[in-house]
Design an enzyme around this catalytic site. Structure first.
Site, PDB file in Angstrom:
ATOM      1  N   GLY A  72       0.853  -0.868   0.268  1.00 46.13           N
ATOM      2  CA  GLY A  72      -0.133   0.185   0.161  1.00 46.13           C
ATOM      3  C   GLY A  72       0.734   0.930  -0.323  1.00 46.13           C
ATOM      4  O   GLY A  72       0.521   2.473   1.108  1.00 46.13           O
ATOM      5  N   GLU A  95       0.341  -1.539  -5.188  1.00 48.43           N
ATOM      6  CA  GLU A  95      -0.683  -0.745  -5.425  1.00 48.43           C
ATOM      7  C   GLU A  95      -1.362  -0.936  -5.953  1.00 48.43           C
ATOM      8  O   GLU A  95      -1.990  -1.318  -6.616  1.00 48.43           O
ATOM      9  CB  GLU A  95      -0.093   0.935  -5.444  1.00 48.43           C
ATOM     10  CG  GLU A  95      -0.867   1.961  -5.427  1.00 48.43           C
ATOM     11  CD  GLU A  95      -2.060   1.972  -3.770  1.00 48.43           C
ATOM     12  OE1 GLU A  95      -1.236   2.768  -2.878  1.00 48.43           O
ATOM     13  OE2 GLU A  95      -3.387   1.567  -3.517  1.00 48.43           O
ATOM     14  N   ASN A 128      -2.899  -7.234  -5.739  1.00 48.42           N
ATOM     15  CA  ASN A 128      -3.535  -6.840  -4.527  1.00 48.42           C
ATOM     16  C   ASN A 128      -3.245  -7.925  -3.423  1.00 48.42           C
ATOM     17  O   ASN A 128      -2.863  -8.390  -3.610  1.00 48.42           O
ATOM     18  CB  ASN A 128      -5.381  -7.135  -4.719  1.00 48.42           C
ATOM     19  CG  ASN A 128      -5.538  -7.833  -3.195  1.00 48.42           C
ATOM     20  OD1 ASN A 128      -5.592  -7.793  -2.453  1.00 48.42           O
ATOM     21  ND2 ASN A 128      -7.201  -7.840  -3.480  1.00 48.42           N
ATOM     22  N   SER A 129      -2.219  -6.988  -2.732  1.00 50.18           N
ATOM     23  CA  SER A 129      -1.195  -7.740  -1.700  1.00 50.18           C
ATOM     24  C   SER A 129      -1.810  -8.849  -1.077  1.00 50.18           C
ATOM     25  O   SER A 129      -1.208  -9.551  -0.771  1.00 50.18           O
ATOM     26  CB  SER A 129      -0.312  -6.695  -0.295  1.00 50.18           C
ATOM     27  OG  SER A 129       0.171  -5.840  -1.642  1.00 50.18           O
ATOM     28  N   LEU A 148       1.710   1.369   6.179  1.00 49.10           N
ATOM     29  CA  LEU A 148       2.039   2.871   6.220  1.00 49.10           C
ATOM     30  C   LEU A 148       0.984   3.223   6.313  1.00 49.10           C
ATOM     31  O   LEU A 148      -0.038   3.442   5.192  1.00 49.10           O
ATOM     32  CB  LEU A 148       3.202   3.771   5.966  1.00 49.10           C
ATOM     33  CG  LEU A 148       4.326   4.009   6.311  1.00 49.10           C
ATOM     34  CD1 LEU A 148       5.120   2.093   6.809  1.00 49.10           C
ATOM     35  CD2 LEU A 148       5.630   4.615   5.836  1.00 49.10           C
ATOM     36  N   ASP A 151      -5.617   1.467   5.287  1.00 47.80           N
ATOM     37  CA  ASP A 151      -6.955   1.797   5.994  1.00 47.80           C
ATOM     38  C   ASP A 151      -7.619   1.204   6.401  1.00 47.80           C
ATOM     39  O   ASP A 151      -7.720   0.062   6.973  1.00 47.80           O
ATOM     40  CB  ASP A 151      -7.811   1.019   4.160  1.00 47.80           C
ATOM     41  CG  ASP A 151      -9.624   1.936   3.907  1.00 47.80           C
ATOM     42  OD1 ASP A 151     -10.113   2.091   4.735  1.00 47.80           O
ATOM     43  OD2 ASP A 151      -9.539   1.642   2.726  1.00 47.80           O
ATOM     44  N   THR A 226       6.484   9.632   4.147  1.00 45.25           N
ATOM     45  CA  THR A 226       4.744   9.925   3.799  1.00 45.25           C
ATOM     46  C   THR A 226       4.183  10.751   3.470  1.00 45.25           C
ATOM     47  O   THR A 226       4.044  11.623   4.385  1.00 45.25           O
ATOM     48  CB  THR A 226       4.052   8.486   3.800  1.00 45.25           C
ATOM     49  OG1 THR A 226       3.230   8.609   4.685  1.00 45.25           O
ATOM     50  CG2 THR A 226       5.030   7.181   3.315  1.00 45.25           C
ATOM     51  N   GLU A 227       2.967  11.233   2.614  1.00 39.05           N
ATOM     52  CA  GLU A 227       2.498  12.519   2.345  1.00 39.05           C
ATOM     53  C   GLU A 227       1.336  12.118   3.202  1.00 39.05           C
ATOM     54  O   GLU A 227       0.617  13.029   3.404  1.00 39.05           O
ATOM     55  CB  GLU A 227       1.348  12.227   0.854  1.00 39.05           C
ATOM     56  CG  GLU A 227       2.078  12.161  -0.056  1.00 39.05           C
ATOM     57  CD  GLU A 227       3.664  11.293  -0.699  1.00 39.05           C
ATOM     58  OE1 GLU A 227       3.618  10.145   0.160  1.00 39.05           O
ATOM     59  OE2 GLU A 227       3.912  11.769  -1.912  1.00 39.05           O
ATOM     60  N   GLU A 228       0.970  11.160   3.307  1.00 40.77           N
ATOM     61  CA  GLU A 228       0.142  10.464   4.805  1.00 40.77           C
ATOM     62  C   GLU A 228       0.834  11.249   6.030  1.00 40.77           C
ATOM     63  O   GLU A 228       0.091  11.316   6.429  1.00 40.77           O
ATOM     64  CB  GLU A 228      -0.247   9.201   4.717  1.00 40.77           C
ATOM     65  CG  GLU A 228      -1.764   8.726   5.855  1.00 40.77           C
ATOM     66  CD  GLU A 228      -3.267   9.198   4.896  1.00 40.77           C
ATOM     67  OE1 GLU A 228      -3.252   9.451   3.590  1.00 40.77           O
ATOM     68  OE2 GLU A 228      -3.509   9.959   5.754  1.00 40.77           O
TER      69      GLU A 228
END
Lengths: 251, 433
Positions: A72, A95, A128-129, A148, A151, A226-228
């Site tokens: 992800g 991803e 899809n991991s 990281l 969801d 990360t952006e998040e």
């Protein structure tokens, strides 16, 4: 109509522009998307992911294998940081969102052009991991796995869609070598507790000590790279980490 | 909004036909055929039909049975299916000793080699285990609860098998994967340690079986798939030892030249636990393909094809007992459109299912006529539902099975309306305490 405004790659930085790759944060991991999946880890084409390091005629055999997987990976922030921190290690981001994967691909390509010799060890794949991790990595292949800001799937009926669960940890334990490390972080406390409980209760993982956490350069990247993570920091939010080591199961 | 829902509901039912299954007692004492929700048992030693005794709720199974199996020692029998019930039977007295509820429809069952655990897999990809502690021949077990042991994420598990030494549990799914997990001393705590993945099939894996290999106490795994191959595996490492392209072979035997690749899935596999002969039932093949496993060369090759004459008989299930040299086959489906009679199945037997010597089949396997089979007419009457079956019934059944194979394992596409309707009946919401 500005030419700059409509082009997906910025003319100035030559990096892809996020607004053309925006996608919802959600993706349903239960639906069967249509992307190619390698039949087995030996079918993963390293020459596609790391063209400077592998030619298409290279057979698998003793050559280097991917050791880090960012599950992800989102827009690729962590991978980009890890790439220069571990230039000798091959790493890949996984991803499920199509547009986001495209963005990361473009970003890596642009970085490779702008920095010759660098970023050749990092790549991304759309998959899809939760279903296909064993198709990409052999037993004990990985030394680090990253989850990281996954969801949270808040509703109880959706908990089965969470990327960390007791059953899925069996698979992650399979692809992680003994001594390998799994890094998880979230800004949702309930999810943080959930992930920690799953890891704590799994016989093949044990918690990393405080001392080891301090010493590991990767740990700092979890919340900053990360952006998040940066968004959470900007909003003054709290993060919850769970970092565990893969151990041999007790008999 | 209601109209289309009902119509589609009908189609849904039509498509969900359940193939007939057959299971043979390890000491060749009983033959069991399941068709739809009906479980039919014949006592070979006594030469009579068996009446099942079940004290729990009403009729035995309420919906199609999808998996049946005898325990390795022949003391236990398990049946499970679409009614979400797993029934465990005492295989001598044929009393139901336990009925366990599953959250989802059950797609596969297996019994551990020591007879202590019953495992079942559901359509959501979870494998559950039941402890048979306190199994007393004559008693009904107190309410048993199953614990989840492992899971294939969101994938229908098509087959469950234990390795010959009982150390590993093998689960195969619709998404081409075979997972080999260590079966621990306390399976109810979970089978967390994955030994290997056997990856190589390019379509759903439909069936699993083991062949005996002298230096490998766990045995070699044989798997059949929708990709028309039967593959041989070393489960400790997950390596693919050999691939046998049975589909193309079956194609050559079809009288019409049409290459119906799509319909050459391997339906079922059967082996003798102490031998190296593999029987394969293949869609569109009116017969049985016998494969020989050469253990030292670690290879699989086609030994012979036994054709079944007289009607379009494509077996939906195979069964064998190691002590006897009979291969039992059944074909049939639970509901045939337009036929009002109760479910009919057709049972056939091949004798000479044995290998002696390295690569050759010593006794020619031959199809037995109805009057030659063990149990004779009485068996046929009980298990088939009728002594003689009209061939046209089986043309219809063969077509229905073709349909079922395609649809059972291919993800259903629902229209938007139907999806919304289905969401209303979801059963995985939080249960109020």
């Amino acid at each position: 109509m500005l030419e700059e405004g409509n082009s997906k790659i910025s003319k100035s930085t030559h990096l892809p522009r996020k607004r053309f790759y925006r996608a919802r944060a959600h993706s349903n991991p239960l639906s069967d998307s249509h992307f190619p999946v390698p039949i087995s880890p030996s079918h993963v084409d390293y020459s596609v992911h790391f063209p400077q390091l592998f030619s298409s005629s290279d057979e698998g055999g003793d050559s280097k294998k991917i050791e880090f997987a960012d599950v992800g990976c989102g827009f690729g922030g962590l991978l980009i940081s890890l790439s220069t921190l571990f230039p000798e290690t091959l790493m890949i981001g996984m991803e499920i969102r199509d547009k986001v994967t495209e963005y990361v691909k473009e970003r890596i390509l642009a970085l490779r052009v702008a920095n010759p010799g660098q970023y050749q060890n990092v790549s991304v794949v759309r998959t899809n991991s939760m279903k296909y991790i064993p198709n990409y990595f052999g037993k004990g292949q990985l030394s680090k796995m990253f989850f990281l800001f996954p969801d949270p799937h808040f509703k109880e009926k959706n908990h089965r869609r969470r990327v960390i669960s007791t059953h899925l940890l069996d698979e992650y334990a399979y692809v992680l070598g003994i001594g390998g490390i799994i890094y998880t972080i979230t800004d949702v406390e309930e999810l943080g507790d959930w992930m920690k409980d799953c890891l704590e209760g799994h016989p093949m993982f044990e918690a990393i000590t405080e001392a080891e956490l301090e010493a590991d350069p990767v740990v700092k990247l979890l919340s900053s790279a990360t952006e998040e993570g940066q968004k959470v920091a900007r909003n003054g939010g709290q993060t919850f980490q769970a970092v565990y080591r893969r151990i041999a199961p007790s008999l | 909004m209601e109209e289309p829902a009902i119509e589609e509901g009908d189609n849904h039912r039509d498509v969900e036909v359940a193939p007939a299954l057959i299971s043979v007692h390890p000491d060749h004492k009983f033959i069991v055929v399941s068709i739809g929700s009906d479980l039919r048992v014949f006592d070979l030693q006594g030469g009579s039909s068996v009446t099942l005794v079940d004290d729990s709720s009403g009729p035995l199974h309420k919906d199609s049975i999808r998996a049946i199996r005898f325990g390795a020692e022949g003391k236990l029998f398990v049946s499970a299916g679409d009614d979400k019930l797993v029934k465990i039977w005492n295989a001598n007295s044929w009393h139901c000793i336990s009925t366990v509820c599953s959250e989802k429809r059950v797609s596969a069952v297996a019994i551990s080699k020591d007879g202590l655990f019953v495992c079942f897999a559901d359509k959501f990809g979870v494998v559950w285990a039941l402890n048979l502690d306190g199994f007393d021949e004559n008693q009904v077990l107190v309410d048993k609860k199953a614990a989840p042991v492992l899971a294939h994420y969101c994938s229908i598990i098509t087959s469950l098998e234990f390795s010959l030494d009982g150390r590993f549990i093998i689960s195969a799914d619709r998404d081409f994967k075979i997972r080999v997990s260590v079966f621990p001393k306390k399976p109810l705590d979970g089978a967390h340690e994955i030994q290997s993945f056997c990856l190589g099939h390019t379509e759903f894996v439909s069936c699993l079986a083991f062949v005996c290999a002298p230096d490998y106490p766990e045995g070699f795994l044989v798997s059949g798939s929708g990709d028309s191959t039967v593959r041989l595996w070393d489960i400790t490492s997950g390596s693919l030892l050999d691939t046998c392209e049975v589909g193309s072979q079956a194609g050559f035997l079809e009288s019409n030249g049409r290459e119906e690749e799509h319909y050459s899935a391997v339906i079922d596999l059967c082996t003798t636990p102490d031998g190296t002969l593999v029987a394969a039932a293949i869609q569109s093949l009116q017969g049985i393909m016998l494969l020989n496993c050469n253990v030292s060369a670690k290879s699989l090759s086609i030994a012979k094809v036994v054709s079944i004459t007289g009607g379009s008989f494509i077996p939906t299930s195979l069964g064998t007992a190691s002590c006897a040299e009979f291969l039992w086959m059944v074909t049939g489906v639970s509901t045939l459109n337009g036929l009002d009679s109760h479910s009919l199945a057709r049972v056939r037997v091949i004798s000479g299912f044995k290998i002696s010597g390295a690569d050759s089949v010593e006794h020619e396997p031959t199809m037995l006529e109805d009057d030659e089979i063990p149990g004779g007419e009485k068996l046929l009457e009980k298990l088939q539902g009728s002594v003689s079956i009209e061939n046209k019934v089986f043309s219809a059944a063969a077509e229905a099975v073709k349909m079922a194979m395609c649809n059972l394992l291919i993800k259903k596409q629902y229209s938007a309306d139907k999806r919304e309707f289905r969401k209303r009946t979801r059963n995985d919401k939080k249960i109020k305490q």
